[in-house]
Design an enzyme around this catalytic site. Sequence first.
Site, PDB file in Angstrom:
ATOM      1  N   CYS A  74      11.339  10.490 -29.116  1.00  0.00           N
ATOM      2  CA  CYS A  74      10.525   9.514 -29.828  1.00  0.00           C
ATOM      3  C   CYS A  74      10.666   9.788 -31.322  1.00  0.00           C
ATOM      4  CB  CYS A  74       9.071   9.688 -29.370  1.00  0.00           C
ATOM      5  SG  CYS A  74       7.879   8.660 -30.241  1.00  0.00           S
ATOM      6  N   CYS A 183      13.812   3.706 -33.179  1.00  0.00           N
ATOM      7  CA  CYS A 183      12.756   3.870 -32.179  1.00  0.00           C
ATOM      8  C   CYS A 183      13.453   3.884 -30.825  1.00  0.00           C
ATOM      9  CB  CYS A 183      11.770   2.706 -32.261  1.00  0.00           C
ATOM     10  SG  CYS A 183      10.590   2.634 -30.898  1.00  0.00           S
TER      11      CYS A 183
HETATM   12  N1  DGL Z   1       9.640   5.424 -28.691  1.00  0.00           N
HETATM   13  C1  DGL Z   1       8.874   5.631 -29.859  1.00  0.00           C
HETATM   14  C2  DGL Z   1       9.722   5.913 -31.087  1.00  0.00           C
HETATM   15  O1  DGL Z   1      10.854   6.264 -30.928  1.00  0.00           O
HETATM   16  C3  DGL Z   1       7.806   4.768 -29.934  1.00  0.00           C
HETATM   17  C4  DGL Z   1       6.937   4.240 -30.509  1.00  0.00           C
HETATM   18  C5  DGL Z   1       5.517   4.023 -30.395  1.00  0.00           C
HETATM   19  O2  DGL Z   1       4.919   4.514 -29.457  1.00  0.00           O
HETATM   20  O3  DGL Z   1       5.028   3.354 -31.293  1.00  0.00           O
HETATM   21  O4  DGL Z   1       9.272   5.847 -32.202  1.00  0.00           O
END
Ligand code: DGL
Length: 260
Positions: A74, A183
Amino acid sequence: MNNNKPIGIFDSGIGGTSIWKAIHHLLPQEKTIYLADSKNAPYGQKSKEEIIALCMKNTDLLLQMDCKLIVVACNTATTNAIKELRANYAVPFIGIEPAIKPAALNSKTQKIGILATQGTLISELFNKTAEKFQTTKILEQVGHGLVQLIEKGQINSPEMTALLESYLRPMIEADIDYLVLGCSHYPYLIPQIKKILPDHIHIIDSGEAVARQTQNLLKNGVGFTDLTNNKPVFYTNTNPTVLKEILEGDYEVEVIEKDF
Ligand code: DGL
């Protein structure tokens, strides 16, 4: 030396499975445990302190499961909490950050676009990296609403198309030639994004780079497994339907009703 413990991977939800897929493809023999903290998604609008607390909770659970290495799949979690995680735990961490470097170094127009969460774009770590590429114009766009739609399984919805159009059109008009997906949820939007972007604009995501980094860490000290019958396990704290759909395979998904 061999190490038969699992690799732990977590994300605010199902998006980090794009990273898990790259890791599982490169290292299919390794046992992987994936935590989808979908109940607390999106992380992108939370404060740094809240994100750190959630990351520690996820790490604690993965350590209870005896993981040898933790991949923070993430960007929002990495850019806000990786320093604190490394300071508080002995286990090695791999994080993901928007891949500004390859985009900036290869851009011919010297204009690149970044689509990421608000939490990533305002983070100190992201801004420090961006500052290194002064000669490249970086067009930043918060992907408001995208993670929520992906978590609901609405990847191909008209609402998604409208949001992507509104975020990408200004970048096309500004003459970017690279779009960085900052993301881990966004790789699932690539087919949609390709319909909007002209062919000469390259799309960059970090999945393969993270998988190679994972392989290097195993090679340089953590150790590979020598077991051959390892099956990945997925945990979620919400309804598992969309997670199962996105995995596109017959994998074991367990629901932990309470907060992780
Ligand atoms: N998958 C996350 C990232 O890479 C997610 C985002 C989120 O939960 O806002 O930033």
